[in-house]
Design a protein around this motif. Structure first.
Motif, short mmCIF file in Angstrom:
data_model
loop_
_atom_site.label_atom_id
_atom_site.label_comp_id
_atom_site.label_asym_id
_atom_site.label_seq_id
_atom_site.Cartn_x
_atom_site.Cartn_y
_atom_site.Cartn_z
N ARG A 1 32.28 35.62 45.12
CA ARG A 1 32.57 36.95 45.78
C ARG A 1 33.30 37.78 44.91
NH1 ARG A 1 35.76 37.21 51.15
NH2 ARG A 1 37.54 37.42 49.97
N ASP A 2 32.77 39.13 44.59
CA ASP A 2 33.58 40.16 43.84
C ASP A 2 34.48 40.88 44.61
OD1 ASP A 2 34.17 41.98 42.37
OD2 ASP A 2 32.00 42.77 41.69
N ASP A 3 35.81 40.25 44.40
CA ASP A 3 37.01 40.58 45.28
C ASP A 3 37.52 42.12 44.22
OD1 ASP A 3 37.34 38.95 47.17
OD2 ASP A 3 38.41 37.40 45.88
N THR A 4 37.17 42.38 43.04
CA THR A 4 37.26 43.49 42.53
C THR A 4 36.65 44.53 43.35
OG1 THR A 4 37.63 42.47 40.31
CG2 THR A 4 37.27 44.89 40.43
N LEU A 5 35.44 44.68 43.55
CA LEU A 5 34.54 45.44 44.27
C LEU A 5 35.02 45.79 45.61
CD1 LEU A 5 32.37 47.65 44.56
CD2 LEU A 5 30.75 45.80 44.79
N ARG A 6 35.46 44.68 46.47
CA ARG A 6 35.98 44.56 47.56
C ARG A 6 37.32 45.35 47.54
NH1 ARG A 6 34.66 40.58 51.45
NH2 ARG A 6 36.56 40.58 52.35
N ALA A 7 38.15 45.27 46.66
CA ALA A 7 39.43 46.00 46.57
C ALA A 7 39.01 47.63 46.39
CB ALA A 7 40.19 45.56 45.29
N ARG A 8 38.12 47.89 45.73
CA ARG A 8 37.67 49.17 45.39
C ARG A 8 37.32 49.93 46.75
NH1 ARG A 8 34.80 48.17 40.44
NH2 ARG A 8 33.04 48.74 41.65
N LEU A 9 36.52 48.96 47.56
CA LEU A 9 36.08 49.36 49.08
C LEU A 9 37.21 49.42 49.73
CD1 LEU A 9 32.81 47.59 48.82
CD2 LEU A 9 33.01 49.78 48.68
N GLY A 10 38.22 48.83 49.55
CA GLY A 10 39.25 48.82 50.58
C GLY A 10 39.40 47.74 51.43
N ILE A 11 38.54 46.50 51.16
CA ILE A 11 38.54 45.38 51.90
C ILE A 11 39.33 44.39 51.46
CG2 ILE A 11 36.93 43.67 52.58
CD1 ILE A 11 36.24 46.51 53.57
N ALA A 12 40.27 43.91 52.31
CA ALA A 12 41.37 42.80 52.10
C ALA A 12 40.54 41.41 51.73
CB ALA A 12 42.48 42.69 53.08
N PRO A 13 41.24 40.57 50.95
CA PRO A 13 40.66 39.33 50.65
C PRO A 13 40.33 38.49 51.90
CG PRO A 13 42.31 39.84 49.20
CD PRO A 13 42.26 40.62 50.19
N ASP A 14 41.18 38.73 52.83
CA ASP A 14 40.74 37.76 54.04
C ASP A 14 39.93 38.48 55.08
OD1 ASP A 14 42.74 39.65 54.77
OD2 ASP A 14 43.98 38.28 56.02
N THR A 15 39.49 39.50 54.69
CA THR A 15 38.58 40.25 55.84
C THR A 15 37.08 39.64 55.63
OG1 THR A 15 39.87 42.25 55.93
CG2 THR A 15 37.78 42.37 56.62
#
Length: 189
Positions: free
Chosen positions: A1-15
């Protein structure tokens, strides 16, 4: 899973991030997905919905999300080039495809599955052929049924191990059933 892209989208790791990518037209059923996200069965979950695409229904969907009180739970994203979809799906946990129309095949569903994502989709048209009926690569629900969609979404939201197993099965299904070679063999038989 790309947590870097998630962070840019404002998505927390546990979401748990559900996503749809495609043209925003009524028969794709994204209004059903928004209503499902607002169902009581989903309210206590840590889930969000990413809608990637454009189309004539986008303003209506944005208004519906607002009227359902889903601010902060739904992200609308501009369309991405086809070759960028695998990167985008890398940030997602589950694909959601609540079509209310008779889709012949469901290429967007196959794309998500090929990226190792389990899917929740409607039992309509050719979609069951892509997802499979056995519940190993995704969950099928009746079309235009927000309550059933919410229950399926909740089931996958609360079970990360099952999401991982189903994601692997989804990719394997696409590799086994829908490669050019597999398609050619079916036609020649």
């Amino acid at each position: 899973r790309d947590d870097t892209l998630r962070a840019r989208l404002g998505i927390a790791p546990d979401t748990v991030l559900f996503a749809f990518a495609g043209r925003l037209v009524g028969w794709k059923g994204m209004g059903v997905a928004l209503k499902a996200l607002s169902e009581p069965t989903m309210r206590d979950t840590n889930a969000k919905l990413l809608i990637v695409g454009d189309g004539p229904q986008k303003p209506e969907l944005q208004q519906l999300a607002q009227s359902l009180g889903l601010n902060g739970h739904v992200l609308f994203h501009d369309p991405v080039p086809h070759d960028a979809l695998p990167t985008l799906y890398g940030a997602v946990d589950v694909g959601v495809f609540p079509s209310i129309g008779d889709e012949a095949f469901g290429i967007t569903i196959a794309e998500a599955m090929s990226c190792g994502k389990p899917v929740v989709a409607s039992y309509v048209g050719g979609i069951p052929e892509v997802v499979g009926n056995e519940g190993t690569a995704g969950l099928l629900v009746g079309p235009a049924d927000p309550k059933a969609l919410a229950l399926a979404m909740r089931e996958l939201t609360l079970d990360p191990a099952r999401r991982a197993i189903m994601g692997n099965a989804a990719r394997s299904r696409i590799e086994r059933e829908f490669t050019w070679q597999a398609s050619a063999l079916r036609i020649s038989e």
